[in-house]
Design an enzyme around this catalytic site. Sequence first.
Site, mmCIF file in Angstrom:
data_model
loop_
_atom_site.group_PDB
_atom_site.id
_atom_site.type_symbol
_atom_site.label_atom_id
_atom_site.label_comp_id
_atom_site.label_asym_id
_atom_site.label_seq_id
_atom_site.Cartn_x
_atom_site.Cartn_y
_atom_site.Cartn_z
ATOM 1 N N GLU A 1 14.859 3.704 18.603
ATOM 2 C CA GLU A 1 14.269 5.034 18.844
ATOM 3 C C GLU A 1 14.012 5.253 20.325
ATOM 4 O O GLU A 1 13.618 4.294 21.009
ATOM 5 C CB GLU A 1 12.957 5.159 18.048
ATOM 6 C CG GLU A 1 13.219 5.126 16.561
ATOM 7 C CD GLU A 1 11.931 5.108 15.722
ATOM 8 O OE1 GLU A 1 10.849 5.305 16.283
ATOM 9 O OE2 GLU A 1 12.041 4.906 14.508
ATOM 10 N N ARG B 1 11.265 0.791 8.760
ATOM 11 C CA ARG B 1 11.740 0.515 10.115
ATOM 12 C C ARG B 1 13.263 0.692 10.121
ATOM 13 O O ARG B 1 13.945 0.331 9.149
ATOM 14 C CB ARG B 1 11.391 -0.908 10.545
ATOM 15 C CG ARG B 1 9.945 -1.080 11.020
ATOM 16 C CD ARG B 1 9.677 -0.324 12.321
ATOM 17 N NE ARG B 1 8.326 -0.463 12.819
ATOM 18 C CZ ARG B 1 7.342 0.415 12.615
ATOM 19 N NH1 ARG B 1 7.545 1.500 11.881
ATOM 20 N NH2 ARG B 1 6.161 0.221 13.146
ATOM 21 N N GLY C 1 6.011 9.688 10.153
ATOM 22 C CA GLY C 1 5.248 9.125 9.031
ATOM 23 C C GLY C 1 3.735 9.263 9.151
ATOM 24 O O GLY C 1 3.068 9.668 8.208
ATOM 25 N N HIS D 1 10.404 10.101 13.301
ATOM 26 C CA HIS D 1 9.307 9.145 13.086
ATOM 27 C C HIS D 1 7.951 9.868 12.962
ATOM 28 O O HIS D 1 7.046 9.683 13.778
ATOM 29 C CB HIS D 1 9.260 8.102 14.223
ATOM 30 C CG HIS D 1 8.593 6.816 13.817
ATOM 31 N ND1 HIS D 1 8.933 5.584 14.324
ATOM 32 C CD2 HIS D 1 7.575 6.574 12.939
ATOM 33 C CE1 HIS D 1 8.166 4.648 13.784
ATOM 34 N NE2 HIS D 1 7.335 5.225 12.936
ATOM 35 N N ARG E 1 0.813 -1.230 0.000
ATOM 36 C CA ARG E 1 0.000 0.000 0.000
ATOM 37 C C ARG E 1 0.842 1.274 0.000
ATOM 38 O O ARG E 1 0.630 2.187 -0.802
ATOM 39 C CB ARG E 1 -0.884 0.015 1.249
ATOM 40 C CG ARG E 1 -2.219 -0.653 1.078
ATOM 41 C CD ARG E 1 -3.063 -0.431 2.318
ATOM 42 N NE ARG E 1 -2.549 -1.261 3.395
ATOM 43 C CZ ARG E 1 -3.131 -2.361 3.842
ATOM 44 N NH1 ARG E 1 -4.277 -2.739 3.351
ATOM 45 N NH2 ARG E 1 -2.585 -3.081 4.795
HETATM 46 C C1 DGY Z 1 3.326 2.361 12.349
HETATM 47 O O1 DGY Z 1 2.123 2.456 12.566
HETATM 48 O O2 DGY Z 1 3.879 1.286 12.260
HETATM 49 C C2 DGY Z 1 4.082 3.612 12.159
HETATM 50 O O3 DGY Z 1 5.449 3.415 12.100
HETATM 51 C C3 DGY Z 1 3.724 4.663 13.175
HETATM 52 O O4 DGY Z 1 3.858 5.864 12.482
#
Ligand code: DGY
Length: 322
Positions: free
Chosen positions: A270, A241, A290, A288, A157
């Site tokens: 982290e 990751r 994202g 982090h 995705r």
């Molecule tokens: C996740 O949900 O795995 C993300 O890394 C968090 O932003």
Amino acid sequence: MADPRVLLTRRWPEAVEKAVQARFETVLNESDKPMSQAELARAMDEFDVLCPTVSDRIDAEVIAGGDRVKLIANYGVGFDHIDIEAAKAKGIAVTNTPGVLTDATADIAMTLLLMAARRAGEGERELRAGKWSGWRPTHLIGSSLKGKTLGLVAFGRIGVATARRAHHGFGMKIAYYARREADAAVAEKLGATFYPDLNGLLGASDFVSLHVPGGPETANLIDATALAAMKPGSYLINTARGGVVDHAALAEALRSGHLAGAGLDVYPAEPEVPSELLGLESVVLLPHLGSATVETRTAMGMKALANAVAWTEGRELPDRVA
Ligand code: DGY
């Protein structure tokens, strides 16, 4: 079931905390400090549903801490911080939050790609330090994206969403490495070339973006050998990751100039950031981020809640991973 007890190990956006509180007897981690392993282990005996995040390590020892938790409803899509086998062995179900992070994470991959290519971090640091001496034709020249090849390592995705942005928004060519070829209609719309072999993709890409899950199978996938296989002057982007990349080898590839730049959102331990990267101008380092939009973080919480509700009502879990 009467009043299931739910623990949220970190603070969630207010709207979702309220929604969970409205449905369950809920305990919040008011301090929002990461819980210790001992506290997490104790929680296994005190709650019915544990809602951890990527900042918690739910290892076998934590899982052995008690018998009450029957559902781990992870707030996040990645679940490599949870010992799935240990959970399964105790009959604990595990769910995650797929789908709702896709766009936000693809946006951050593009943010890193653009920042690295256009040296935005370097420029901002220079300006804030009062060191900008004015416009000149040779100042902080970066790389354009149009016509360049973006190689996606995994084409799920988030990989596909990143490819869409890069191709339709920035005119990039798309290539991908995956276990199997993507759906023909998806690949065709993006003009995407399939590489069954990782090194083939790395050698053909001007930018490489990582989208594999974490865990032992992908640990150090991008090591010194893989970095050497990348095109000279190319860029590495990681929103997947931290453990997927050997950061000492990456720092060396950046120092030697083999790679022109990198953009990272994730790190192996982290919130520690590998020290060898901190002094390098050519790497963009984000903390982090994202999934860090209000819409996404709210949707993640709602998904975790939906899984907890389904479990309470004895229904099939919408996002079961174990
Ligand atoms: C996740 O949900 O795995 C993300 O890394 C968090 O932003």
